[in-house]
Design an enzyme around this catalytic site. Structure first.
Site, PDB file in Angstrom:
ATOM      1  CD1 TRP A 102      -2.170  -2.220   1.751  1.00  0.00           C
ATOM      2  CD2 TRP A 102      -2.963  -1.241  -0.089  1.00  0.00           C
ATOM      3  NE1 TRP A 102      -3.161  -3.018   1.247  1.00  0.00           N
ATOM      4  CE2 TRP A 102      -3.663  -2.444   0.127  1.00  0.00           C
ATOM      5  CE3 TRP A 102      -3.285  -0.464  -1.207  1.00  0.00           C
ATOM      6  CZ2 TRP A 102      -4.678  -2.886  -0.739  1.00  0.00           C
ATOM      7  CZ3 TRP A 102      -4.299  -0.896  -2.061  1.00  0.00           C
ATOM      8  CH2 TRP A 102      -4.973  -2.093  -1.815  1.00  0.00           C
ATOM      9  CG  ASP A 172      -3.679   3.910   3.767  1.00  0.00           C
ATOM     10  OD1 ASP A 172      -4.772   3.711   4.350  1.00  0.00           O
ATOM     11  OD2 ASP A 172      -3.327   3.299   2.736  1.00  0.00           O
ATOM     12  CE  LYS A 196      -8.968  -3.167   3.468  1.00  0.00           C
ATOM     13  NZ  LYS A 196      -8.145  -2.301   2.657  1.00  0.00           N
TER      14      LYS A 196
HETATM   15  C1  LIG Z   1      -7.542  -1.820   1.558  1.00  0.00           C
HETATM   16  C2  LIG Z   1      -6.486  -0.775   1.652  1.00  0.00           C
HETATM   17  C3  LIG Z   1      -6.353   0.227   0.675  1.00  0.00           C
HETATM   18  C4  LIG Z   1      -7.249   0.287  -0.558  1.00  0.00           C
HETATM   19  O1  LIG Z   1      -8.520   0.617  -0.199  1.00  0.00           O
HETATM   20  P1  LIG Z   1      -9.675   0.863  -1.302  1.00  0.00           P
HETATM   21  O2  LIG Z   1     -10.776   1.363  -0.454  1.00  0.00           O
HETATM   22  O3  LIG Z   1      -9.932  -0.467  -1.945  1.00  0.00           O
HETATM   23  O4  LIG Z   1      -9.176   1.850  -2.266  1.00  0.00           O
HETATM   24  C5  LIG Z   1      -5.377   1.177   0.842  1.00  0.00           C
HETATM   25  N1  LIG Z   1      -4.556   1.148   1.904  1.00  0.00           N
HETATM   26  C6  LIG Z   1      -4.640   0.194   2.863  1.00  0.00           C
HETATM   27  C7  LIG Z   1      -3.698   0.223   4.024  1.00  0.00           C
HETATM   28  C8  LIG Z   1      -5.604  -0.801   2.754  1.00  0.00           C
HETATM   29  O5  LIG Z   1      -5.701  -1.743   3.694  1.00  0.00           O
END
Ligand SMILES: *Cc1c(COP(=O)(O)O)cnc(C)c1O
Length: 360
Positions: A102, A172, A196
């Protein structure tokens, strides 16, 4: 019908209580004769739902009043672009920590808007740890410092808050938000996809300090400007109303369960069940450095990868689902977000011990 234990990394398990409440309110919300899905986002009922979700989140996370809470769409992946578009603010480069899949995606996108200085990387050891702050080469002139406190795929979590002086810290937090208390005032911006640890997919949460917005790069689309969303209470256009309603139910439940300190205690207990099992065995192995073992995503391998398929088959037969590791890593991964009950983790551990005894 009995529910399975869903170890998916995302979209992930939601609290049963929340699903049941949503079911009870699905057709007729609080006697108003319609579903939340059918409400005008500018109507009194829906505006109340969204305002309550925001105030519950502010209370849960201790979000200071000089921060905007934005309910957006487009996923965390859109934030990989929105962050540089909004936060470069005339500067020419931004600092990024590289700890895995990521981080790399965020870096790739930011490069479209300016120079990226990678302050440190754990690529040298296959992204199985996070470089400590002493090794970071920060640029005091950077527009911001971006990092990924929990790499969802690698299962690498950073439990300390980086010190970046006057340079805004951007995180993030897609797979770690609400899992433990965090000091929001240490961050310039926090973002997370909801699927999540917050609610259903389709909602993206952004928490941003208000002095950082309003200076977008030229050509920024209106919908990618944090200030537009902030000035309009996330109602510049139609917000993802049902997702916000569901997130609001989750926030209320977390408050009732004692808030983020209580969640942290439960998450530690759940994660330790798994890590202790692996530490006591030479059949199961987790590649992640001890100090970076994620509380939310636990990757592990079996001694012999030829047994993976049988392991997954046996797990499925016991209602333990979605344990296959990410295609880029292999092995197994158990995602154990807030909504995964301790009974689910115990059932997994019991199965792991049984499988080892039979096949190890
Ligand atoms: C799942 C995830 C993403 C991507 O998320 P989307 O909502 O599918 O764009 C980005 N960063 C992290 C740390 C993630 O776990």
């Amino acid at each position: 019908m009995e529910r399975i234990y869903n170890f998916s990394a995302g979209p992930a398990v939601l609290p049963r209580e929340v699903l049941e409440q949503a079911r009870d309110e699905l057709v007729d919300w609080h006697g108003c004769g319609m579903s939340v899905m059918e409400m005008s986002h500018r109507g009194k009922e829906y505006m109340g739902i969204q305002a309550e979700a925001e105030s519950d989140l502010r209370e849960l996370m201790g979000i200071p009043s000089n921060y905007k809470v934005l309910f957006l769409q487009g996923g965390a992946s859109s934030q990989f672009a929105m962050v540089p578009m909004n936060l470069f603010r005339g500067k020419t480069s931004a600092d990024y920590l590289n700890t895995g899949v990521w981080s790399k995606k965020a870096i790739k996108e930011a490069k479209k808007y300016g120079a990226v200085n990678v302050v440190a990387s754990s690529e040298d050891r296959d992204y199985t740890y996070a470089p400590t702050q002493e090794s970071w080469r920060l640029d005091s002139d950077a527009a911001y410092v971006h990092f990924t406190p929990n790499e969802t795929i690698g299962g690498v979590e950073i439990f300390w808050t980086p010190e970046t002086g006057d340079v805004p810290l951007v995180a993030d937090m897609s797979s770690t938000i609400l899992s433990r208390p965090m000091d929001v005032s240490k961050y310039g911006l926090i973002y997370a996809g909801a699927q999540k640890n917050i609610g259903p997919a389709g909602l993206t949460l952004v928490i941003v300090r208000d002095d950082l917005i309003g200076q977008t790069v030229p050509g920024t689309p209106t919908m990618f400007d944090y200030q537009i969303h902030g000035d309009n209470d996330s109602m510049y256009n139609t917000p993802p109303t049902y997702g916000i309603y569901m997130a609001g139910l989750v926030f209320k439940l977390l408050k009732a369960r004692g808030g983020l300190s209580a969640m942290h205690r439960q998450n530690l207990a759940k994660a330790n069940l798994l890590y202790d099992t692996m530490d006591a065995s030479d059949f199961y192995h987790t590649p992640v450095a001890r100090e970076n073992r994620s509380l939310m995503n636990v990757p592990f391998t079996l001694k012999d990868a030829a047994l993976d398929e049988d392991f997954l088959k046996g797990a499925k037969a016991r209602g333990l689902m979605q344990l296959k590791g990410h295609r880029s890593v292999g092995g197994m991964r158990a995602s154990i977000y807030n909504a995964m009950p301790v009974e689910g983790v115990q059932a997994l551990v019991d199965y792991m011990l049984e499988f080892e005894l039979a096949r190890g």
